[in-house]
Scaffold this motif. Sequence first.
Motif, short mmCIF file in Angstrom:
data_model
loop_
_atom_site.label_atom_id
_atom_site.label_comp_id
_atom_site.label_asym_id
_atom_site.label_seq_id
_atom_site.Cartn_x
_atom_site.Cartn_y
_atom_site.Cartn_z
N ALA A 1 27.37 9.14 6.71
CA ALA A 1 27.03 7.73 6.96
C ALA A 1 27.24 6.89 5.70
O ALA A 1 27.70 5.74 5.78
CB ALA A 1 25.59 7.62 7.46
N GLU A 2 26.92 7.45 4.54
CA GLU A 2 27.15 6.73 3.29
C GLU A 2 28.64 6.46 3.06
O GLU A 2 29.02 5.39 2.60
CB GLU A 2 26.57 7.51 2.12
CG GLU A 2 25.07 7.46 2.04
CD GLU A 2 24.53 8.19 0.82
OE1 GLU A 2 25.27 8.31 -0.17
OE2 GLU A 2 23.37 8.62 0.88
N PHE A 3 29.48 7.40 3.39
CA PHE A 3 30.93 7.20 3.24
C PHE A 3 31.45 6.15 4.21
O PHE A 3 32.35 5.39 3.89
CB PHE A 3 31.68 8.52 3.40
CG PHE A 3 31.72 9.32 2.13
CD1 PHE A 3 32.60 8.99 1.12
CD2 PHE A 3 30.85 10.38 1.95
CE1 PHE A 3 32.61 9.71 -0.05
CE2 PHE A 3 30.87 11.11 0.78
CZ PHE A 3 31.75 10.78 -0.23
N LEU A 4 30.87 6.10 5.42
CA LEU A 4 31.26 5.05 6.37
C LEU A 4 30.90 3.67 5.84
O LEU A 4 31.65 2.72 6.00
CB LEU A 4 30.61 5.30 7.73
CG LEU A 4 31.20 6.45 8.55
CD1 LEU A 4 30.40 6.65 9.83
CD2 LEU A 4 32.66 6.19 8.85
N LEU B 1 24.50 16.86 6.52
CA LEU B 1 25.83 16.24 6.47
C LEU B 1 25.85 14.83 7.06
O LEU B 1 26.63 13.99 6.62
CB LEU B 1 26.85 17.11 7.21
CG LEU B 1 27.19 18.45 6.56
CD1 LEU B 1 28.12 19.25 7.44
CD2 LEU B 1 27.79 18.24 5.19
N GLU B 2 25.00 14.57 8.04
CA GLU B 2 25.01 13.26 8.70
C GLU B 2 24.72 12.10 7.75
O GLU B 2 25.46 11.12 7.74
CB GLU B 2 24.04 13.25 9.89
CG GLU B 2 24.59 13.95 11.10
CD GLU B 2 23.62 13.89 12.27
OE1 GLU B 2 22.82 12.94 12.33
OE2 GLU B 2 23.68 14.79 13.12
N PRO C 1 26.01 12.23 -5.31
CA PRO C 1 25.09 13.10 -4.55
C PRO C 1 25.61 13.42 -3.14
O PRO C 1 25.50 14.56 -2.67
CB PRO C 1 23.79 12.29 -4.48
CG PRO C 1 23.86 11.36 -5.63
CD PRO C 1 25.31 11.04 -5.81
N SER C 2 26.20 12.42 -2.48
CA SER C 2 26.74 12.67 -1.13
C SER C 2 27.93 13.62 -1.18
O SER C 2 28.09 14.48 -0.31
CB SER C 2 27.16 11.35 -0.48
OG SER C 2 26.05 10.53 -0.31
N ILE C 3 28.75 13.46 -2.19
CA ILE C 3 29.91 14.35 -2.34
C ILE C 3 29.42 15.79 -2.56
O ILE C 3 29.96 16.74 -1.98
CB ILE C 3 30.81 13.88 -3.51
CG1 ILE C 3 31.47 12.54 -3.14
CG2 ILE C 3 31.87 14.91 -3.85
CD1 ILE C 3 32.18 11.87 -4.29
N TYR C 4 28.39 15.93 -3.37
CA TYR C 4 27.84 17.27 -3.63
C TYR C 4 27.30 17.88 -2.34
O TYR C 4 27.53 19.06 -2.06
CB TYR C 4 26.74 17.18 -4.70
CG TYR C 4 26.11 18.51 -5.00
CD1 TYR C 4 26.77 19.45 -5.77
CD2 TYR C 4 24.85 18.83 -4.49
CE1 TYR C 4 26.20 20.68 -6.04
CE2 TYR C 4 24.26 20.05 -4.75
CZ TYR C 4 24.94 20.98 -5.53
OH TYR C 4 24.38 22.20 -5.79
N VAL C 5 26.59 17.08 -1.55
CA VAL C 5 26.03 17.59 -0.28
C VAL C 5 27.15 17.99 0.66
O VAL C 5 27.10 19.06 1.29
CB VAL C 5 25.11 16.52 0.38
CG1 VAL C 5 24.78 16.89 1.81
CG2 VAL C 5 23.85 16.34 -0.43
N ALA D 1 30.14 18.92 -0.08
CA ALA D 1 30.90 20.05 -0.61
C ALA D 1 30.12 21.37 -0.54
O ALA D 1 30.73 22.44 -0.45
CB ALA D 1 31.33 19.78 -2.04
N THR D 2 28.80 21.30 -0.59
CA THR D 2 28.03 22.54 -0.70
C THR D 2 27.20 22.89 0.53
O THR D 2 26.70 24.01 0.61
CB THR D 2 27.07 22.46 -1.91
OG1 THR D 2 26.19 21.35 -1.73
CG2 THR D 2 27.85 22.31 -3.20
N THR D 3 27.03 21.99 1.47
CA THR D 3 26.14 22.25 2.60
C THR D 3 26.93 22.37 3.90
O THR D 3 27.89 21.64 4.12
CB THR D 3 25.11 21.10 2.75
OG1 THR D 3 24.44 20.96 1.52
CG2 THR D 3 24.12 21.38 3.84
N ASN D 4 26.47 23.24 4.76
CA ASN D 4 27.10 23.42 6.07
C ASN D 4 26.18 23.00 7.21
O ASN D 4 26.61 22.98 8.35
CB ASN D 4 27.52 24.88 6.28
CG ASN D 4 28.73 25.23 5.45
OD1 ASN D 4 29.53 24.36 5.12
ND2 ASN D 4 28.86 26.50 5.11
#
Length: 159
Positions: A62-65, A57-58, A43-47, A49-52
Amino acid sequence: MGAAEDRRRTKIVDRQFQLGLAVRLLLVLTTLFLAGIALAFLPSIYVLATTNELKSLEPAAAEFLVLHQRIWPAALLSMAGIFFYVIFFSHRLAGPVYRINAILRALIEDRDPPIVKFRDDDFFQPTADLLEELSEKMRASRGNTAPGPGGNPPPGEAK
């Protein structure tokens, strides 16, 4: 001290079997772990990739961190622990297989097999009992009453 006694002290009895088992298990666990991580972060990857817009994005960033700061070190420590546990555990498998092979080798070479002795926590204890019974029958059929050291014939019958 013979080679069989020396092998009882080391945890790597059969290098190819034990390390191969540990590596295959780690590959499977790593694949499953990575698949789980991919599903968790999809879900985070989708956000990303598709959202500006910045508000969306924050949380994804944060999930990737969290992934990089907490999950990867924990995963690496877990994999190392699993690897060493597999080596320790496979010792209970590889030792008896090594001993069974030594007994079968002695039988093939038409020698009296060595005394069958597995450690108390080894697997294949019923197999050890069967091999002991087979060894006793073979000694009885040859007229030998007891095995010599290392499975050699008693001293009076050596040729």
